[in-house]
Design an enzyme around this catalytic site. Structure first.
Site, PDB file in Angstrom:
ATOM      1  N   LYS A  80      -3.226   7.206  -7.661  1.00 36.81           N
ATOM      2  CA  LYS A  80      -3.240   5.419  -7.865  1.00 36.81           C
ATOM      3  C   LYS A  80      -2.841   4.833  -6.759  1.00 36.81           C
ATOM      4  O   LYS A  80      -2.380   3.436  -7.175  1.00 36.81           O
ATOM      5  CB  LYS A  80      -2.935   5.140  -9.436  1.00 36.81           C
ATOM      6  CG  LYS A  80      -3.239   5.775 -10.455  1.00 36.81           C
ATOM      7  CD  LYS A  80      -4.691   6.395 -10.680  1.00 36.81           C
ATOM      8  CE  LYS A  80      -5.506   5.371 -10.734  1.00 36.81           C
ATOM      9  NZ  LYS A  80      -7.059   5.914 -10.741  1.00 36.81           N
ATOM     10  N   CYS A  81      -2.803   5.194  -5.417  1.00 36.53           N
ATOM     11  CA  CYS A  81      -2.221   4.393  -4.484  1.00 36.53           C
ATOM     12  C   CYS A  81      -3.503   4.003  -3.505  1.00 36.53           C
ATOM     13  O   CYS A  81      -3.065   3.407  -2.326  1.00 36.53           O
ATOM     14  CB  CYS A  81      -1.205   5.297  -3.712  1.00 36.53           C
ATOM     15  SG  CYS A  81       0.426   5.015  -4.420  1.00 36.53           S
ATOM     16  N   GLY A  82      -4.773   4.225  -3.872  1.00 37.48           N
ATOM     17  CA  GLY A  82      -5.870   4.007  -3.126  1.00 37.48           C
ATOM     18  C   GLY A  82      -6.368   5.122  -2.473  1.00 37.48           C
ATOM     19  O   GLY A  82      -6.919   4.755  -1.261  1.00 37.48           O
ATOM     20  N   THR A  83      -6.315   6.143  -2.997  1.00 39.99           N
ATOM     21  CA  THR A  83      -7.075   7.340  -2.567  1.00 39.99           C
ATOM     22  C   THR A  83      -8.530   7.251  -2.139  1.00 39.99           C
ATOM     23  O   THR A  83      -9.033   7.515  -1.213  1.00 39.99           O
ATOM     24  CB  THR A  83      -6.679   8.576  -3.459  1.00 39.99           C
ATOM     25  OG1 THR A  83      -5.355   8.431  -3.853  1.00 39.99           O
ATOM     26  CG2 THR A  83      -6.838   9.868  -2.704  1.00 39.99           C
ATOM     27  N   THR A  84      -9.061   6.798  -3.085  1.00 38.40           N
ATOM     28  CA  THR A  84     -10.848   6.726  -3.401  1.00 38.40           C
ATOM     29  C   THR A  84     -10.958   5.756  -2.038  1.00 38.40           C
ATOM     30  O   THR A  84     -12.067   6.077  -1.490  1.00 38.40           O
ATOM     31  CB  THR A  84     -11.024   5.879  -4.609  1.00 38.40           C
ATOM     32  OG1 THR A  84     -10.359   6.688  -5.796  1.00 38.40           O
ATOM     33  CG2 THR A  84     -12.590   6.060  -4.943  1.00 38.40           C
ATOM     34  N   TRP A  85     -10.224   4.674  -1.886  1.00 41.52           N
ATOM     35  CA  TRP A  85     -10.661   3.699  -0.923  1.00 41.52           C
ATOM     36  C   TRP A  85     -10.389   4.353   0.478  1.00 41.52           C
ATOM     37  O   TRP A  85     -11.253   4.481   1.450  1.00 41.52           O
ATOM     38  CB  TRP A  85      -9.651   2.598  -1.036  1.00 41.52           C
ATOM     39  CG  TRP A  85     -10.075   1.316  -0.054  1.00 41.52           C
ATOM     40  CD1 TRP A  85     -11.146   1.146   0.517  1.00 41.52           C
ATOM     41  CD2 TRP A  85      -8.945   0.515   0.409  1.00 41.52           C
ATOM     42  NE1 TRP A  85     -10.960   0.024   1.350  1.00 41.52           N
ATOM     43  CE2 TRP A  85      -9.702  -0.466   1.262  1.00 41.52           C
ATOM     44  CE3 TRP A  85      -8.000   0.179   0.416  1.00 41.52           C
ATOM     45  CZ2 TRP A  85      -9.226  -1.661   1.986  1.00 41.52           C
ATOM     46  CZ3 TRP A  85      -7.029  -0.959   0.861  1.00 41.52           C
ATOM     47  CH2 TRP A  85      -7.884  -1.787   1.887  1.00 41.52           C
ATOM     48  N   HIS A 132      -3.111  15.492  -3.146  1.00 43.35           N
ATOM     49  CA  HIS A 132      -1.948  14.793  -3.623  1.00 43.35           C
ATOM     50  C   HIS A 132      -0.622  15.499  -3.548  1.00 43.35           C
ATOM     51  O   HIS A 132       0.402  15.155  -4.010  1.00 43.35           O
ATOM     52  CB  HIS A 132      -2.039  14.453  -5.015  1.00 43.35           C
ATOM     53  CG  HIS A 132      -3.017  13.306  -5.353  1.00 43.35           C
ATOM     54  ND1 HIS A 132      -3.282  12.283  -4.651  1.00 43.35           N
ATOM     55  CD2 HIS A 132      -4.006  13.260  -6.532  1.00 43.35           C
ATOM     56  CE1 HIS A 132      -4.145  11.637  -5.237  1.00 43.35           C
ATOM     57  NE2 HIS A 132      -4.675  12.088  -6.486  1.00 43.35           N
ATOM     58  N   ARG A 182       1.521   2.545  -2.014  1.00 40.51           N
ATOM     59  CA  ARG A 182       1.448   1.131  -2.576  1.00 40.51           C
ATOM     60  C   ARG A 182       2.735   0.888  -3.115  1.00 40.51           C
ATOM     61  O   ARG A 182       3.642   1.697  -3.350  1.00 40.51           O
ATOM     62  CB  ARG A 182       0.056   0.910  -3.176  1.00 40.51           C
ATOM     63  CG  ARG A 182       0.328   1.255  -4.699  1.00 40.51           C
ATOM     64  CD  ARG A 182      -0.917   0.907  -5.671  1.00 40.51           C
ATOM     65  NE  ARG A 182      -1.644  -0.080  -5.595  1.00 40.51           N
ATOM     66  CZ  ARG A 182      -2.760  -0.313  -6.468  1.00 40.51           C
ATOM     67  NH1 ARG A 182      -3.060   0.656  -7.067  1.00 40.51           N
ATOM     68  NH2 ARG A 182      -3.090  -1.683  -6.739  1.00 40.51           N
ATOM     69  N   ARG A 204     -10.720  -0.359 -10.909  1.00 42.88           N
ATOM     70  CA  ARG A 204     -10.202  -0.957 -12.055  1.00 42.88           C
ATOM     71  C   ARG A 204     -10.356  -2.791 -11.330  1.00 42.88           C
ATOM     72  O   ARG A 204     -10.937  -3.638 -11.760  1.00 42.88           O
ATOM     73  CB  ARG A 204      -8.737  -0.793 -12.321  1.00 42.88           C
ATOM     74  CG  ARG A 204      -8.567  -1.250 -13.621  1.00 42.88           C
ATOM     75  CD  ARG A 204      -7.038  -0.874 -13.877  1.00 42.88           C
ATOM     76  NE  ARG A 204      -6.013  -1.396 -12.983  1.00 42.88           N
ATOM     77  CZ  ARG A 204      -5.319  -2.561 -13.081  1.00 42.88           C
ATOM     78  NH1 ARG A 204      -5.575  -3.358 -14.181  1.00 42.88           N
ATOM     79  NH2 ARG A 204      -4.480  -3.061 -12.371  1.00 42.88           N
TER      80      ARG A 204
HETATM   81  P1  A3P Z   1      -5.970  -0.931  -9.471  1.00 46.14           P
HETATM   82  O1  A3P Z   1      -5.930   0.004 -10.715  1.00 46.14           O
HETATM   83  O2  A3P Z   1      -4.608  -1.659  -9.395  1.00 46.14           O
HETATM   84  O3  A3P Z   1      -7.103  -1.629  -9.631  1.00 46.14           O
HETATM   85  P2  A3P Z   1      -6.623   5.851  -6.514  1.00 46.14           P
HETATM   86  O4  A3P Z   1      -8.056   5.912  -5.686  1.00 46.14           O
HETATM   87  O5  A3P Z   1      -5.719   6.677  -5.743  1.00 46.14           O
HETATM   88  O6  A3P Z   1      -6.834   6.657  -7.733  1.00 46.14           O
HETATM   89  O7  A3P Z   1      -6.158   4.513  -6.580  1.00 46.14           O
HETATM   90  C1  A3P Z   1      -6.769   3.600  -7.546  1.00 46.14           C
HETATM   91  C2  A3P Z   1      -6.617   2.179  -6.957  1.00 46.14           C
HETATM   92  O8  A3P Z   1      -7.338   1.902  -5.971  1.00 46.14           O
HETATM   93  C3  A3P Z   1      -6.972   1.231  -8.320  1.00 46.14           C
HETATM   94  O9  A3P Z   1      -6.066   0.410  -8.147  1.00 46.14           O
HETATM   95  C4  A3P Z   1      -8.437   0.972  -7.801  1.00 46.14           C
HETATM   96  O10 A3P Z   1      -8.907  -0.170  -8.364  1.00 46.14           O
HETATM   97  C5  A3P Z   1      -8.240   0.849  -6.403  1.00 46.14           C
HETATM   98  N1  A3P Z   1      -9.319   0.837  -5.507  1.00 46.14           N
HETATM   99  C6  A3P Z   1     -10.405   1.737  -5.452  1.00 46.14           C
HETATM  100  N2  A3P Z   1     -11.392   1.722  -4.656  1.00 46.14           N
HETATM  101  C7  A3P Z   1     -10.832   0.612  -3.911  1.00 46.14           C
HETATM  102  C8  A3P Z   1     -11.544  -0.119  -2.814  1.00 46.14           C
HETATM  103  N3  A3P Z   1     -12.557   0.265  -2.330  1.00 46.14           N
HETATM  104  N4  A3P Z   1     -10.744  -1.091  -2.183  1.00 46.14           N
HETATM  105  C9  A3P Z   1      -9.573  -1.379  -2.644  1.00 46.14           C
HETATM  106  N5  A3P Z   1      -9.094  -0.793  -3.756  1.00 46.14           N
HETATM  107  C10 A3P Z   1      -9.837   0.067  -4.254  1.00 46.14           C
END
Ligand code: A3P
Length: 326
Positions: free
Chosen positions: A68-73, A137, A159, A292
């Site tokens: 949940k630190c922005g991995t997907t991004w 991770h 983050r 989210r």
């Molecule tokens: P929030 O729950 O604060 O919205 P991970 O990808 O490591 O699981 O982290 C998830 C967090 O990254 C979530 O934060 C999610 O909304 C945010 N996120 C996912 N895609 C993103 C994107 N393209 N740009 C910025 N934040 C993104």
């Protein structure tokens, strides 16, 4: 060979069975390995198999993070930057329009080496063309030696811990509802997190491992901060491309390729794609759960001022003397 692999998995499962365990955040057992907490149910012995069997190439690129630190991004950005010659970010049909970035950049321990979905086979990653792109991770100190001793490059994203905690709390409750468990209260999430028992926790140790790695080997470890990236995406994207060995040319800059990548990978764009609204990557996990809000500071809407203060204090203590602030 198949039997050999099966034996290897068995051997590591026996090692895992002897590690300290406790009931974790989603009712699953978690085990502590080399100082960090892993979900036993989801991962089994995969992290140990990764550690002993992954063979790095100097050209490998690894996206690393804790949950949940922005991995997907970061996966989306890294994929888009690396493949921009064959898949221009402005193209009408980009792989990121069709697949979630977790499909394009697989995790070692959740996907490739996870014997729950690979039939007990250690994957033959030698057949993949260079540069290979993976993610994990796993903490820096538990990475396979061949990665830390080779020239492979690691992009790490962290983050601020308050937003990380709140993001994780929302995510864990999605799981708990799938498992028909009562939602976790924010106070409980705060306690798990503070004890260092969030997934892959302690959070601070995870971050510090990569932080130290990046100061010792700056050519090989790029330390990124989600909050800073959201504030100045172009600056950080250029840094990423340079670090990966494929800097943006002045021609590309003129053609606004940097902005195109940022737009393609933006929360707004990705979260509204059909694949991310309706698709799934792992059984039972909808892609929408990776998106989210994508903002900085949302934790203030959920944590009490006392919790925020306590977390700030804890973070200060843990990071003291490291030169890192979060
Ligand atoms: P929030 O729950 O604060 O919205 P991970 O990808 O490591 O699981 O982290 C998830 C967090 O990254 C979530 O934060 C999610 O909304 C945010 N996120 C996912 N895609 C993103 C994107 N393209 N740009 C910025 N934040 C993104």
């Amino acid at each position: 060979e198949e039997e050999e692999d099966e034996k290897i998995y068995k051997r590591y499962e026996e090692i895992v069975a002897k590690l300290p365990t406790t009931e974790g955040w989603s009712g699953h057992l978690i085990y502590q390995y080399q100082g960090f907490w892993y979900n036993s149910e989801v991962l089994g012995a995969a992290p140990l198999v990764v550690q002993r069997h992954f063979k790095a190439r100097p050209s490998d690129i690894l996206v690393a993070s804790t949950h949940k630190c922005g991995t997907t991004w970061l996966k989306s950005l890294t994929f888009a930057v690396m493949n921009r010659k064959s898949h221009p970010p402005s193209a009408q049909h980009h792989p990121l329009h069709i697949f979630n970035s977790h499909d394009l950049v697989p995790f070692w321990e959740f996907n490739l080496y996870n014997n729950k979905n690979n039939g007990n086979r250690i994957p033959n990653l030698d057949i993949l063309p260079s540069p290979r792109l993976f993610s994990t991770h796993m903490p820096y100190t538990s990475l396979p030696e061949s990665v830390t001793l080779s020239d492979s490059r690691i992009l790490y994203i962290c983050r601020n811990p308050k937003d990380n905690l709140v993001s994780w709390w929302h995510y864990v409750n999605k799981f708990r509802s799938i498992l028909s468990l009562e939602p976790m209260k924010v106070q409980e999430a705060f306690e798990w997190f503070s004890k260092g028992m969030s997934p892959m926790g302690p959070f601070w140790d995870h971050v510090l491992g990569y932080w130290k790695g990046s100061s010792e080997r700056p050519q090989n470890v790029l330390f990124l901060n989600y909050d800073e990236m959201l504030a100045e995406p172009a600056l950080h994207l250029k840094k990423m491309a340079e670090f990966m060995g494929c800097p943006f040319s002045s021609m590309e800059e003129e053609e606004e390729v940097v902005d195109q990548v940022i737009k393609l990978c933006s929360f707004e764009n990705l979260s509204n794609l059909a694949v991310n609204k309706n698709g799934t990557t792992y059984p039972g996990v909808s892609n929408s759960s990776y998106f989210r809000q994508g903002k900085v500071g949302d934790s203030a809407n959920y944590l009490t001022p006392e919790m925020m203060e306590q977390l700030d204090r804890l973070t200060e203590q843990k990071l003291h003397g490291s030169g890192l602030t979060l």
